[in-house]
Design a protein around this motif. Structure first.
Motif, mmCIF file in Angstrom:
data_model
loop_
_atom_site.group_PDB
_atom_site.id
_atom_site.type_symbol
_atom_site.label_atom_id
_atom_site.label_comp_id
_atom_site.label_asym_id
_atom_site.label_seq_id
_atom_site.Cartn_x
_atom_site.Cartn_y
_atom_site.Cartn_z
ATOM 1 N N ASP A 39 7.650 -0.093 0.192
ATOM 2 C CA ASP A 39 7.943 -1.027 -0.897
ATOM 3 C C ASP A 39 9.253 -0.678 -1.585
ATOM 4 O O ASP A 39 9.463 0.459 -2.006
ATOM 5 N N SER A 59 -11.334 -4.188 -5.025
ATOM 6 C CA SER A 59 -10.316 -3.793 -4.059
ATOM 7 C C SER A 59 -11.002 -3.263 -2.804
ATOM 8 O O SER A 59 -11.878 -2.400 -2.885
ATOM 9 N N THR A 102 -5.919 -1.799 3.414
ATOM 10 C CA THR A 102 -4.477 -1.937 3.578
ATOM 11 C C THR A 102 -3.918 -0.693 4.265
ATOM 12 O O THR A 102 -4.603 0.322 4.393
ATOM 13 N N LYS A 153 -2.690 3.998 -2.938
ATOM 14 C CA LYS A 153 -2.473 3.057 -4.033
ATOM 15 C C LYS A 153 -3.454 1.899 -3.954
ATOM 16 O O LYS A 153 -4.044 1.628 -2.910
ATOM 17 N N ASN A 196 -3.673 -2.220 -5.028
ATOM 18 C CA ASN A 196 -3.017 -3.420 -5.527
ATOM 19 C C ASN A 196 -3.922 -4.103 -6.549
ATOM 20 O O ASN A 196 -5.117 -4.283 -6.314
ATOM 21 N N LYS A 222 4.630 -7.006 -8.864
ATOM 22 C CA LYS A 222 3.488 -6.254 -8.351
ATOM 23 C C LYS A 222 2.926 -5.343 -9.430
ATOM 24 O O LYS A 222 3.649 -4.905 -10.324
ATOM 25 N N ARG A 274 0.052 -1.951 -9.613
ATOM 26 C CA ARG A 274 -0.732 -1.049 -8.770
ATOM 27 C C ARG A 274 -1.223 0.153 -9.557
ATOM 28 O O ARG A 274 -0.657 0.518 -10.577
ATOM 29 N N GLU A 283 -1.211 4.035 -8.669
ATOM 30 C CA GLU A 283 -0.554 4.869 -7.666
ATOM 31 C C GLU A 283 -0.875 6.346 -7.879
ATOM 32 O O GLU A 283 -1.911 6.825 -7.437
#
Length: 245
Positions: free
Chosen positions: A65, A144, A148, A154, A156, A200, A202, A204
């Protein structure tokens, strides 16, 4: 600096990530971080925060990212070259060249602080709720799924949920697990486009500790229920549903 701390990347069509070669990964420490700073050598203000992720399929480390924004900002075309030099565990210097080997014109520096991260370093603390924090009148939640490429590092967050309840600035968030006395601390991180659009949100730094201690696996689901949200504290209760249940 020598060849052992350098590597290069040839820009491809639709480049969105850059592999970090094995010969420099040890220079980045023990990988207890989620982002790293890339900066153009000798150009004040030309710095970028990009995510660092291990690909589960090939085991390689990648800049992810933030890479596509960097390439678009400097208008890097196919077969342009970026040379990276590792300066420290969280700083990498870079130079960019066109197809003929001529260093590009970098132009004006990008807008500062594209990413905002709280500075607190602790991943886990003992439970100690703020008595002045008021619980929300109604519970708000999101789910969630751990599926991914970077789910171990992390989470999202739905952008509308983040806008409504968490705000635009990065901050520390407390996560409670049923039956566990201690709370986990994770960093709520926000990202914006070059035009300043909220792009975005998140969790993290600190999330990996949550994953490890709760033995999360691929396709597990975590439901986050917001229980406290004020100027002093944000707190979530979680419910984990194992894959296949």
């Amino acid at each position: 600096m020598g060849e052992k701390d350098r590597f290069y990347f040839i820009v491809e069509r639709n480049t969105s990530r850059i592999r970090i070669p094995n010969h420099v990964t040890h220079l980045l420490g023990d990988l207890n971080f989620d982002t790293i700073t890339l900066f153009v050598k000798g150009m004040e203000g030309h710095s970028w925060q990009v995510a660092v992720v291990v690909d589960e399929k090939d085991g390689n480390l990648y800049f992810t990212d933030g890479v596509d924004e960097l390439i678009k900002y400097y208008k890097l075309k196919q077969k342009f070259c970026i040379i990276f030099s590792v300066i420290s565990t969280q700083q990498v210097e870079m130079l960019m060249f066109d197809k003929k080997g001529v260093e590009i014109d970098y132009g004006f520096p990008p807008l500062p602080e594209v990413i905002q991260i709280s500075s607190d370093d602790d991943d886990v603390i003992e439970h100690n709720s703020n008595p002045d924090a008021e619980p929300l009148p109604t519970q708000s939640n999101f789910v969630s799924v751990m599926n991914t490429a970077d789910w171990k590092y992390k989470v999202n967050i739905p952008i509308e949920f983040a806008k409504t309840f968490l705000g635009l600035n990065g901050r520390l968030v407390h996560i409670q697990v049923p039956g566990v006395r201690k709370q986990f601390q994770v960093q709520y991180v926000t990202r914006f486009s070059q035009e300043g659009v909220f792009k975005k949100a998140r969790f993290e730094k600190g999330w990996r500790a949550f994953v490890q201690e709760n033995q999360l696996g691929k396709d597990d689901e975590v439901e986050f229920t917001l229980t406290v949200a004020d100027d002093y504290r944000i707190e979530f209760q979680t419910e984990i549903t194992r894959a296949g249940q």
